[in-house]
Design an enzyme around this catalytic site. Structure first.
Site, PDB file in Angstrom:
ATOM      1  N   HIS A 157       0.839  -1.211   0.000  1.00 24.36           N
ATOM      2  CA  HIS A 157       0.000   0.000   0.000  1.00 24.36           C
ATOM      3  C   HIS A 157       0.870   1.256   0.000  1.00 24.36           C
ATOM      4  CE1 HIS A 157       0.777   1.038   4.201  1.00 24.36           C
ATOM      5  NE2 HIS A 157       0.588  -0.237   4.504  1.00 24.36           N
TER       6      HIS A 157
ATOM      7  N   GLU B  52      -2.292  -6.979   7.887  1.00 28.00           N
ATOM      8  CA  GLU B  52      -0.937  -6.818   8.432  1.00 28.00           C
ATOM      9  C   GLU B  52      -0.741  -7.633   9.703  1.00 28.00           C
ATOM     10  OE1 GLU B  52       2.079  -6.608   8.126  1.00 28.00           O
ATOM     11  OE2 GLU B  52       2.642  -4.500   7.927  1.00 28.00           O
TER      12      GLU B  52
END
Length: 193
Positions: free
Chosen positions: A11, A82
């Protein structure tokens, strides 16, 4: 033996990634620079056909996927979220070292969060799905998680993800050479500024 490539798209920048804070569950948006980085992925990704477009369910990964032009095709996978930093959420490495000198995410994991083996198990599940695809796959995710995916792709323990630094807004390509899982490219910043 599968022959498809796996592209890993980290990202774009968030406020916390810009200042080194561990960000797992905190669902931050991209910064303006993060959105710019995400848009730079689009031309590179438009050149390819993907059997699967996967993304973490977190906002920063989804937004990167959308700005890269693949949001309509995207499927979320919780396995791509994550590493859970538990009690270390929002802290910098220096702040964590103040609490636990010598701490290493890769060796020690996080109290009330995940250890490397936990993240490796998630990586293995998503890799199995990717290897079953009939063409290339792109996965939008996060720095530590994608580093574990790379380690597991190569057959290494999850802790070996420590060896693969990964910048925000970059593309990496995992694939095969003569039947062996390889890294074709790593942490490339695509497109013009």
């Amino acid at each position: 033996m599968p022959t498809n490539d796996l592209l890993l798209a980290r990202h774009g920048e968030t406020q916390w990634s810009a200042n080194g804070r561990h960000t797992s569950r905190t669902d931050l948006p991209l910064t303006s620079d993060g959105r710019r980085l995400a848009r730079r992925l689009a031309p590179r990704l438009a050149e390819r056909r993907f059997a699967l477009v996967l993304t973490s369910p977190l906002r920063r990964a989804i937004e990167t996927c959308e700005l890269a032009g693949l949001g309509v095709e995207a499927q979320t996978r919780d396995e791509l979220r994550e590493w859970d930093y538990g009690d270390y959420e929002g802290l910098t490495t220096d702040e964590i070292h103040g609490r636990q000198p010598g701490w290493s995410l890769w060796r020690d994991g996080c109290p009330n969060g995940e250890a490397a083996a936990d993240v490796g198990g998630r990586a293995d599940r998503v890799i199995a799905e990717i290897r079953a695809a009939d063409d290339d796959v792109v996965a939008f995710g996060h720095g530590h998680m994608l580093r574990v995916v790379a380690a597991r792709w190569l057959g290494l323990p999850p802790t070996e993800g420590a060896l693969f630094a990964l910048a925000t807004g970059t593309l990496s390509t995992l694939g095969y050479e003569h039947g062996t899982s390889v890294i074709r490219s790593w942490s490339e910043l695509p497109g013009p500024s």
